[in-house]
Design an enzyme around this catalytic site. Structure first.
Site, short mmCIF file in Angstrom:
data_model
loop_
_atom_site.label_atom_id
_atom_site.label_comp_id
_atom_site.label_asym_id
_atom_site.label_seq_id
_atom_site.Cartn_x
_atom_site.Cartn_y
_atom_site.Cartn_z
N TYR A 143 0.93 -1.12 0.08
CA TYR A 143 0.06 0.11 0.04
C TYR A 143 0.83 1.33 -0.12
CZ TYR A 143 -3.17 3.45 1.80
OH TYR A 143 -4.06 4.63 1.91
N ASP A 238 9.46 2.94 -1.30
CA ASP A 238 8.49 3.58 -0.50
C ASP A 238 8.77 3.22 0.86
OD1 ASP A 238 4.82 3.78 -0.10
OD2 ASP A 238 6.34 4.67 1.06
N LYS A 266 5.71 9.32 8.39
CA LYS A 266 5.52 8.66 9.73
C LYS A 266 6.62 9.05 10.67
CE LYS A 266 2.99 4.72 7.92
NZ LYS A 266 1.61 4.79 8.34
P1 KE4 Z 1 -0.50 8.59 4.52
O1 KE4 Z 1 -1.05 9.23 3.48
O2 KE4 Z 1 -1.45 7.62 5.38
O3 KE4 Z 1 0.24 9.39 5.54
O4 KE4 Z 1 0.63 7.42 4.13
C1 KE4 Z 1 0.05 6.42 3.03
C2 KE4 Z 1 1.32 5.34 3.32
C3 KE4 Z 1 2.25 5.10 2.16
N1 KE4 Z 1 3.28 4.27 2.21
C4 KE4 Z 1 3.18 3.35 3.12
C5 KE4 Z 1 4.46 2.33 3.00
C6 KE4 Z 1 2.39 3.39 4.07
O5 KE4 Z 1 2.37 2.38 4.99
C7 KE4 Z 1 1.30 4.34 4.09
C8 KE4 Z 1 0.14 4.29 5.22
N2 KE4 Z 1 0.08 3.26 6.16
C9 KE4 Z 1 -1.17 3.20 6.67
C10 KE4 Z 1 -0.96 2.10 7.87
N3 KE4 Z 1 -0.96 0.50 7.12
C11 KE4 Z 1 -1.77 4.12 7.53
C12 KE4 Z 1 -3.06 3.77 8.23
C13 KE4 Z 1 -4.22 4.50 7.87
O6 KE4 Z 1 -4.56 4.31 6.47
O7 KE4 Z 1 -4.97 5.08 8.42
#
Ligand code: KE4
Length: 427
Positions: A143, A238, A266
């Site tokens: 993701y 990523d 993060k």
């Molecule tokens: P955000 O747009 O949520 O800040 O980041 C997206 C993203 C991009 N790349 C990786 C590897 C990620 O894990 C994420 C977001 N991770 C999720 C948890 N698996 C965020 C939690 C959520 O979607 O509420």
């Protein structure tokens, strides 16, 4: 008696779709009522009924120092006194840019944004603008945020182009995205032999953390690197989740691979909305205002978020920080595995730095298909049993978990004792 959590959830569903501002928070995968938190301190959080939980989610990775670290809070509050945002350059943005270019092996220039999705969306556009190509490769189960180009699932055949994994994504957009199996070298080599010169970029989680934790097989990341080099495609790591989570030099330092672009988030925001993308100067120079690839953001490089990020990045550079964090995380995964074995439960676990995966299967999965074969019902039973004992794991069998520097050995031992009891009573 209805709990405060239940009352808040019922009311929230009236004003917010699904009652949450991000789907994974809704407990759909594990069932039950989501928890509304009111406070966090160190390794603990408290819910709306003032019940405490040992927290192994840490807001999905940012809180590597634990909740409300005093130095981070101090930096945020002091910075906020001088104003929240200017929409203009600040010295602190320069400082964190210099730090990221120093700490991340492959980053020569970096641009700050406000979320991981913004970072990956911008990196994909930049790679397409730099190469003049449109096609991208991603991997099933990875993701990268909710940009249209990345909300794509595998096409019918292994090498056909993708189909939308969300309503609202035009088929024409998804068609540019090829979805391959993580760790599948054969499919990767075939994709490049067939379409290599048309591929703008490959985007990959160097350690996958969004289908539970799946580690790269030996040679997988190196093959990605050499195939992208051979065909002039941009390799995007990523590292929104793995960045400064798995080690001081991120996953790229851990595995010795230099991507062309890296996305971060993060941990680098320390709990505030901040992310980044960066890499080879030659590629980054294509960005506006220098080059033809447009990218922008009102709150990009926000001073308060940068203050949290700078403080966090300074603290994680302390000598022995990652050795200690990795040891704590191993203490958890090895202890859980031993407890399950003692009671004859089919379970295993693994960790990379400060992130971990828990699986109700005999061996850790190495692909999305193998993750789907793990026993989800057992995970959900484990999740709720631990929750009832005041221990909060990710509310999904398809997410990684996180240990912070605030988790003490006592915290880990308390977790292992609770798990031993649950495995002993396992039906
Ligand atoms: P955000 O747009 O949520 O800040 O980041 C997206 C993203 C991009 N790349 C990786 C590897 C990620 O894990 C994420 C977001 N991770 C999720 C948890 N698996 C965020 C939690 C959520 O979607 O509420």
């Amino acid at each position: 008696m209805t709990s405060r959590n239940q009352q808040l959830f019922e009311l929230s569903q009236k004003y917010i779709p699904g009652g949450v501002n991000s789907p994974v928070r809704a407990f759909k995968s594990v069932g039950g009522v989501p928890i509304f938190f009111q406070r966090g301190q160190g390794s603990y959080v408290w819910d709306a009924d003032n019940k405490s939980y040992l927290d192994y989610v840490g807001s999905w990775g940012p809180l590597i120092l634990g909740h409300a670290h005093p130095d981070v809070i101090k930096a945020v509050t002091e910075t906020a006194q001088n104003g929240l945002t200017f929409g203009a350059p600040t010295e602190a943005e320069l400082e964190i840019a210099q730090m990221l270019c120093t700490l991340v092996p492959s980053i020569e220039q970096v641009r700050l944004v406000s979320s991981g999705t913004e970072a990956t969306m911008s990196a994909i556009r930049l790679a397409r603008g730099y190469t003049g190509r449109s096609r991208i490769i991603k991997f099933e189960g990875c993701y990268h945020g909710h940009d249209d180009a990345l909300l794509v699932k595998a096409g019918s055949g292994a090498l056909t182009f993708g189909h939308p994994s969300s309503a609202g994504v035009p088929a024409e957009t998804a068609a540019h995205t090829m979805v391959l199996d993580y760790n599948d070298l054969t499919a990767l080599e075939q994709a490049f032999s067939e379409s290599g010169k048309e591929i703008a970029a490959v985007i990959v989680e160097p350690v996958a953390g969004n289908m539970n934790l799946v580690s790269p097989k030996p040679g997988f990341l190196a093959a990605l690197r050499s195939l992208c080099t051979q065909h002039g495609s941009v390799l995007i790591f990523d590292e929104v989740m793995t960045g400064f989570r798995v080690g001081a030099t991120c996953a790229q330092g851990l595995y010795g691979i230099r991507p062309d672009l890296t996305t971060l988030g993060k941990v680098i925001g320390g709990g505030m909305p901040m992310a980044a993308f960066g890499g080879k100067r030659e590629i980054m120079q294509c960005l506006a205002p220098l080059g033809p690839v447009y990218q922008a953001g009102t709150l990009s490089g926000n001073p308060v978020a940068v203050a949290a990020g700078l403080t966090t990045l300074r603290l994680v550079q302390a000598a022995g920080f990652y050795e200690k964090l990795s040891a704590s995380t191993r203490q958890l995964t090895e202890g859980l595995t031993a407890a399950a074995k003692k009671h004859g439960i089919v379970f295993c676990a693994q960790s990379v730095g400060g992130m971990f995966g828990l699986y109700f299967s005999a061996i850790p999965p190495t692909s999305y298909a193998e993750v789907m074969e793990c026993n989800k019902e057992s995970f959900n039973h484990f999740f709720h049993s631990m929750l009832s004992k005041g221990i909060y794991f990710a509310p999904s069998a398809f997410e990684a978990g996180f240990v912070s520097a605030a988790h003490s050995s006592e915290d880990i031992n308390k977790t292992l004792a609770a798990a031993d009891q649950i495995f002993s009573d396992w039906k």
